[in-house]
Design a protein around this motif. Sequence first.
Motif, mmCIF file in Angstrom:
data_model
loop_
_atom_site.group_PDB
_atom_site.id
_atom_site.type_symbol
_atom_site.label_atom_id
_atom_site.label_comp_id
_atom_site.label_asym_id
_atom_site.label_seq_id
_atom_site.Cartn_x
_atom_site.Cartn_y
_atom_site.Cartn_z
ATOM 1 N N ARG A 8 0.723 -0.929 0.023
ATOM 2 C CA ARG A 8 0.047 0.030 -0.004
ATOM 3 C C ARG A 8 0.958 1.336 -0.066
ATOM 4 N N LEU A 9 0.964 2.031 -1.336
ATOM 5 C CA LEU A 9 1.790 3.018 -1.261
ATOM 6 C C LEU A 9 0.975 4.354 -1.347
ATOM 7 N N ASP A 10 1.097 5.268 -0.170
ATOM 8 C CA ASP A 10 0.593 6.695 -0.315
ATOM 9 C C ASP A 10 1.009 7.570 -1.188
ATOM 10 N N THR A 53 -5.787 12.321 -2.593
ATOM 11 C CA THR A 53 -5.010 11.330 -2.006
ATOM 12 C C THR A 53 -5.235 10.079 -2.080
ATOM 13 N N VAL A 54 -4.731 9.216 -2.445
ATOM 14 C CA VAL A 54 -5.004 7.666 -2.892
ATOM 15 C C VAL A 54 -3.842 6.773 -2.180
ATOM 16 N N SER A 55 -4.168 5.504 -2.242
ATOM 17 C CA SER A 55 -3.186 4.620 -1.938
ATOM 18 C C SER A 55 -3.065 3.397 -3.226
ATOM 19 N N ALA A 56 -1.917 3.118 -3.637
ATOM 20 C CA ALA A 56 -1.871 2.326 -4.723
ATOM 21 C C ALA A 56 -1.728 0.861 -3.853
ATOM 22 N N VAL A 57 -2.574 -0.103 -4.256
ATOM 23 C CA VAL A 57 -2.760 -1.582 -3.657
ATOM 24 C C VAL A 57 -2.371 -2.408 -4.397
ATOM 25 N N ASN B 32 8.718 3.082 2.430
ATOM 26 C CA ASN B 32 7.858 1.984 2.085
ATOM 27 C C ASN B 32 8.681 0.735 2.212
ATOM 28 N N VAL B 63 -2.150 -2.852 -10.539
ATOM 29 C CA VAL B 63 -2.381 -1.702 -9.330
ATOM 30 C C VAL B 63 -3.561 -1.414 -9.107
ATOM 31 N N MET B 64 -4.101 -1.571 -7.996
ATOM 32 C CA MET B 64 -5.533 -0.917 -7.594
ATOM 33 C C MET B 64 -5.395 0.319 -6.819
ATOM 34 N N LEU B 65 -6.751 0.988 -6.641
ATOM 35 C CA LEU B 65 -6.591 2.347 -5.821
ATOM 36 C C LEU B 65 -7.352 2.287 -4.896
ATOM 37 N N GLU B 66 -7.003 3.016 -3.664
ATOM 38 C CA GLU B 66 -8.101 3.121 -2.485
ATOM 39 C C GLU B 66 -8.023 4.399 -2.130
ATOM 40 N N LYS B 67 -9.253 4.823 -2.061
ATOM 41 C CA LYS B 67 -9.310 6.375 -1.344
ATOM 42 C C LYS B 67 -10.146 6.496 -0.022
#
Lengths: 68, 68, 68, 68, 68, 68
Positions: A8-10, A53-57, B32, B63-67
């Motif tokens: 998880r990279l912010d 602002t998101v995270s790459a998962v 990271n 690569v998924m994204l999370e918000k």
Amino acid sequence: MTLSARNRLDGKIEELQLGGVMAHVAIRVGENLIESVITRRSAEEMKLKIGDTVSAVIKSTEVMLEKK
Amino acid sequence: MTLSARNRLDGKIEELQLGGVMAHVAIRVGENLIESVITRRSAEEMKLKIGDTVSAVIKSTEVMLEKK
Amino acid sequence: MTLSARNRLDGKIEELQLGGVMAHVAIRVGENLIESVITRRSAEEMKLKIGDTVSAVIKSTEVMLEKK
Amino acid sequence: MTLSARNRLDGKIEELQLGGVMAHVAIRVGENLIESVITRRSAEEMKLKIGDTVSAVIKSTEVMLEKK
Amino acid sequence: MTLSARNRLDGKIEELQLGGVMAHVAIRVGENLIESVITRRSAEEMKLKIGDTVSAVIKSTEVMLEKK
Amino acid sequence: MTLSARNRLDGKIEELQLGGVMAHVAIRVGENLIESVITRRSAEEMKLKIGDTVSAVIKSTEVMLEKK
């Protein structure tokens, strides 16, 4: 809530391009630019926009290694 | 030589665990920790060891994204 | 918190097998049994055990279709 | 004929959207809606259309788990 | 029966190694050796053994390209 | 420079189709046609064109097996 994906990279969205089915998103993570391809629907439902602002998962089985 | 995979994160191997078929590798990339699962054979043929400089390589469709 | 992965199937863990690096988890989702392979570390850190309520999460680019 | 992919979910196509290269397909599987992204060519060669009975097929290494 | 995955390479199993959770299988396809990692359970249920005729099946979104 | 991905198939580009976000590339590898979906950006930055000699690169965890 915990997801098994171990990476998880912010970062912040720097670029966002919508295609017919897919969307291309570039995220600034420190000095790296992470690029992600998700569905256009997810990009729209998540209301992604530049500056967010998101995270790459990333699941660890999807990470390859390269040695020089 | 260019690979189509768009994500390449340079780091150093911090942890390396060999299983029967797979290997678990943790790479320090700035603040990271990136975790990768590759075959044990690749880990051995690449002679990976703690402290090695490597790149984590990831195809953008993974690569998924999370918000928040 | 929203993840771009579009598939989330709620179920209960029916089987859990730990290997050296990976773990095999079977989840009952209605009449289907969904099988997942994650890292042993994730299984341990998430303290997964039989009977746990979990969701299987799948990126849509990983879903193939078959027609008879 | 057996495929090593361990997950096969039977359903009916509810939505089908064709892009230039990719196609987005939503399949009703019981109370879940499974979304799949395949190539437009596969969608066309398989002659997919709304109402078709299909199976979603997923390799177990692509299934993540989430615990609340 | 048609699967959306667009790549199918026919070959013969040359090597088979079973781990606790995963299995490593090498398939001779012409002059190439294709390596596959599947679950040990699939390898056992399919009764894979050296010399078997099998196909390697790969979703096109998983294929990267490299140019010299 | 070594990449952990264990499959590398050398061939020539026979077809190339650019979409808004993705590109579809077909590569002749002996008697097989390998199809790859990469980002349009990679296709453009790599200046891919019909007749180019390229390698298809595939992580072994993405290779399924099918037995008749």
